[in-house]
Design an enzyme around this catalytic site. Structure first.
Site, PDB file in Angstrom:
ATOM      1  N   HIS A   1     -16.792   3.282  -4.702  1.00  0.00           N
ATOM      2  CA  HIS A   1     -15.684   4.406  -4.772  1.00  0.00           C
ATOM      3  C   HIS A   1     -15.962   5.471  -5.580  1.00  0.00           C
ATOM      4  O   HIS A   1     -15.126   6.343  -5.965  1.00  0.00           O
ATOM      5  CB  HIS A   1     -14.350   4.056  -4.519  1.00  0.00           C
ATOM      6  CG  HIS A   1     -13.878   3.474  -3.159  1.00  0.00           C
ATOM      7  ND1 HIS A   1     -12.796   3.025  -2.930  1.00  0.00           N
ATOM      8  CD2 HIS A   1     -14.855   3.062  -2.178  1.00  0.00           C
ATOM      9  CE1 HIS A   1     -12.868   2.547  -1.522  1.00  0.00           C
ATOM     10  NE2 HIS A   1     -13.918   2.322  -1.435  1.00  0.00           N
TER      11      HIS A   1
ATOM     12  N   ARG B   1       0.810  -1.314  -0.192  1.00  0.00           N
ATOM     13  CA  ARG B   1      -0.015  -0.123   0.042  1.00  0.00           C
ATOM     14  C   ARG B   1       0.684   1.386   0.007  1.00  0.00           C
ATOM     15  O   ARG B   1       0.604   2.216  -0.699  1.00  0.00           O
ATOM     16  CB  ARG B   1      -1.043   0.104   1.366  1.00  0.00           C
ATOM     17  CG  ARG B   1      -1.921   1.303   1.228  1.00  0.00           C
ATOM     18  CD  ARG B   1      -2.690   1.365   2.421  1.00  0.00           C
ATOM     19  NE  ARG B   1      -3.773   2.217   2.567  1.00  0.00           N
ATOM     20  CZ  ARG B   1      -4.500   2.355   3.522  1.00  0.00           C
ATOM     21  NH1 ARG B   1      -4.931   1.606   4.271  1.00  0.00           N
ATOM     22  NH2 ARG B   1      -5.280   3.531   3.457  1.00  0.00           N
TER      23      ARG B   1
ATOM     24  N   ASN C   1     -10.673  -4.577  -1.435  1.00  0.00           N
ATOM     25  CA  ASN C   1     -10.504  -3.502  -2.338  1.00  0.00           C
ATOM     26  C   ASN C   1      -9.722  -3.950  -3.695  1.00  0.00           C
ATOM     27  O   ASN C   1      -8.672  -4.630  -3.272  1.00  0.00           O
ATOM     28  CB  ASN C   1     -10.005  -2.124  -1.829  1.00  0.00           C
ATOM     29  CG  ASN C   1     -11.086  -1.533  -1.171  1.00  0.00           C
ATOM     30  OD1 ASN C   1     -12.309  -1.425  -1.649  1.00  0.00           O
ATOM     31  ND2 ASN C   1     -10.993  -0.813   0.256  1.00  0.00           N
TER      32      ASN C   1
ATOM     33  N   CYS D   1     -19.345  -2.368   0.490  1.00  0.00           N
ATOM     34  CA  CYS D   1     -18.457  -1.351   0.925  1.00  0.00           C
ATOM     35  C   CYS D   1     -19.174  -0.478   2.149  1.00  0.00           C
ATOM     36  O   CYS D   1     -20.472  -0.765   2.288  1.00  0.00           O
ATOM     37  CB  CYS D   1     -18.319  -0.528  -0.114  1.00  0.00           C
ATOM     38  SG  CYS D   1     -17.239   1.108   0.261  1.00  0.00           S
TER      39      CYS D   1
ATOM     40  N   TYR E   1     -14.441   9.804  -1.940  1.00  0.00           N
ATOM     41  CA  TYR E   1     -13.734   9.531  -3.123  1.00  0.00           C
ATOM     42  C   TYR E   1     -13.643  10.185  -4.477  1.00  0.00           C
ATOM     43  O   TYR E   1     -12.636  10.350  -5.111  1.00  0.00           O
ATOM     44  CB  TYR E   1     -13.859   8.230  -3.621  1.00  0.00           C
ATOM     45  CG  TYR E   1     -13.179   7.003  -2.597  1.00  0.00           C
ATOM     46  CD1 TYR E   1     -11.834   6.705  -2.192  1.00  0.00           C
ATOM     47  CD2 TYR E   1     -14.032   6.722  -1.398  1.00  0.00           C
ATOM     48  CE1 TYR E   1     -11.479   5.707  -1.298  1.00  0.00           C
ATOM     49  CE2 TYR E   1     -13.516   5.702  -0.516  1.00  0.00           C
ATOM     50  CZ  TYR E   1     -12.244   5.479  -0.337  1.00  0.00           C
ATOM     51  OH  TYR E   1     -11.868   4.779   0.699  1.00  0.00           O
TER      52      TYR E   1
END
Length: 427
Positions: free
Chosen positions: A194, A90, A144, A164, A248
């Protein structure tokens, strides 16, 4: 009833365990199995999970295993919440795109594509194990990028639905601002994972019953400043749109400002890694028998409530019944400007019979255009995740509305591949 959690060694798992314990009347679990390749973390989380169940007098048994086949054997439902490469991957997803002038984020843009490439093959392998063990088991995907991962599962014929926490988080926020119970609010939540907007907020009459009214205009009028602050978007934008975008959307509506901001602050991955180290230290305390307050800063608010409600409806358990939830599901005409095999995030009737999206309103071209563009990207991203190849990775990046330039797509492709060699066997 047996449930399995893949990625059960996540530091966020105690949030899920707390929900299972509190809401046992809705989802009566007799056996909960946590599986994760990281044995030390798994045992720390598993120990806390057992103590949470004991504190709340939950009769279910919590087991841990590093063997995914043993975990999913005879499971009625399997929750996926895994992160291939952990926080280190990440950190990379949030770094190298910034070097090219693009937002560095784990689900959006180039970083999101990298995560999809790492994740889809692993998830499909797990799903095949579930199908062999029990073809009737539901797979609930919280991994995700949820839209791409859920599409991969559905295209392979798995009994899957994506989840989500954005919608439930906004529902709870709106309820707090209005001073009403969240069960009275139904969101007109449409788009992609998102990439959603609240096109309406229906308030049911007090005491239940039919009818209700759309309170979105008064929410924006009375609380627009607070909402804009929480979403980190300009208040005039909310006023002009007349809808509430998800958090987002700031990566699209304020992309350049976000890039500047991310250059000047520690990455979210670094923050979460530090938080995880502290959480694991706390989980090792044999006296701890509840989720710590620090966990609220980890992300994923209300995940447990959403997961319990979804699993209960899908499995038809006591008090579960049918209900409307926002989920990620095959489009099949729900948004008529998208292909049927796209995966959309919309309200749906969920029951033991399956998931049926509710009719959608007409979506203005202002939103439909962006939804269509990102849907095309997601199709190319999935193709790259399934078949590999530099050209497919490049095509996905070139198609993304936050990239879309030849030179930038070329550079991002090279950096994505360089940072993910250990996770992409086709390289």
């Amino acid at each position: 009833m047996k449930l399995a959690v893949v990625g059960g060694g996540s530091t966020y798992t105690p949030e899920l365990i707390d929900g299972f314990a509190r809401l046992r009347g809705t989802l009566p679990i007799s056996e909960l199995v946590l599986t994760d390749p990281h044995e030390e973390r798994l045992e720390l989380v598993g120990g806390l999970a057992r103590r949470i169940f004991a504190r709340q007098d939950h009769p279910g048994v919590v087991r841990t295993t590093t063997d995914p086949d043993a975990a999913v054997a005879d499971a009625d439902a399997v929750l996926l919440q895994l992160r291939v490469g952990g926080q280190a991957a990440r950190q990379q997803d949030e770094s190298w795109p910034l070097e090219c002038g693009c937002v560095g984020q784990e689900t959006t843009g180039a970083g999101g594509l990298a995560k999809a490439l790492r994740t889809v093959p692993v998830v499909l392998d797990i799903a095949e194990r579930v199908r062999r063990a029990n073809p009737d088991a539901w797979i609930i995907d919280f991994t995700n990028p949820v839209g791409i991962v859920t599409r991969a599962l559905l295209e392979e014929g798995h009994k899957a639905v994506g989840l989500c926490n954005v919608a439930i988080g906004l529902q709870r926020k709106f309820a707090g601002l209005l001073g009403v119970g969240p069960e009275r609010l139904r969101l007109g939540h449409y788009g992609l994972n998102h990439l959603t907007w609240e096109f309406g907020v229906q308030l049911a009459p007090e005491g239940g019953g039919a009818g209700g009214r759309d309170v979105l205009p008064e929410l924006l009028a009375a609380h627009g400043e607070r909402l804009a602050e929480d979403l980190r978007l300009p208040r005039p934008l909310l006023d002009r749109l007349g809808v509430v975008p998800s958090y987002y959307l700031r990566y699209f509506y304020s992309h350049d400002a976000v890039v500047r901001e991310l250059h000047d602050k520690p990455s979210r991955a670094a923050e979460v890694a530090a938080m995880e180290a502290e959480l694991l230290r706390m989980y090792a305390d044999p006296e701890l028998d509840e989720k710590p307050e620090l966990l609220a800063k980890r992300g994923g608010a209300f995940y447990s409530e959403a997961a319990v409600a979804l699993a209960a409806s899908l499995l038809g358990t006591q008090d579960g019944g049918a209900g409307v939830q926002v989920v990620n599901v095959r489009n099949d005409g729900t948004l008529p400007f998208l292909p049927d095999d796209a995966v959309v995030e919309v309200p749906a009737e969920v029951s033991a019979r399956g998931v049926v999206p509710l009719p959608a309103p007409d979506i203005d071209p202002l939103y439909a255009g962006l939804i269509s563009s990102v849907t095309a990207y997601e199709r190319l991203a999935l193709d790259a995740a399934l078949r590999g190849g530099r050209d497919r990775v490049f095509s996905a990046l070139l198609s993304h509305p936050l990239i879309g330039q030849y030179d930038r797509a070329e550079t991002l492709t090279d950096r994505l591949l360089a940072h993910n060699k250990e996770h992409l066997p086709w390289l």
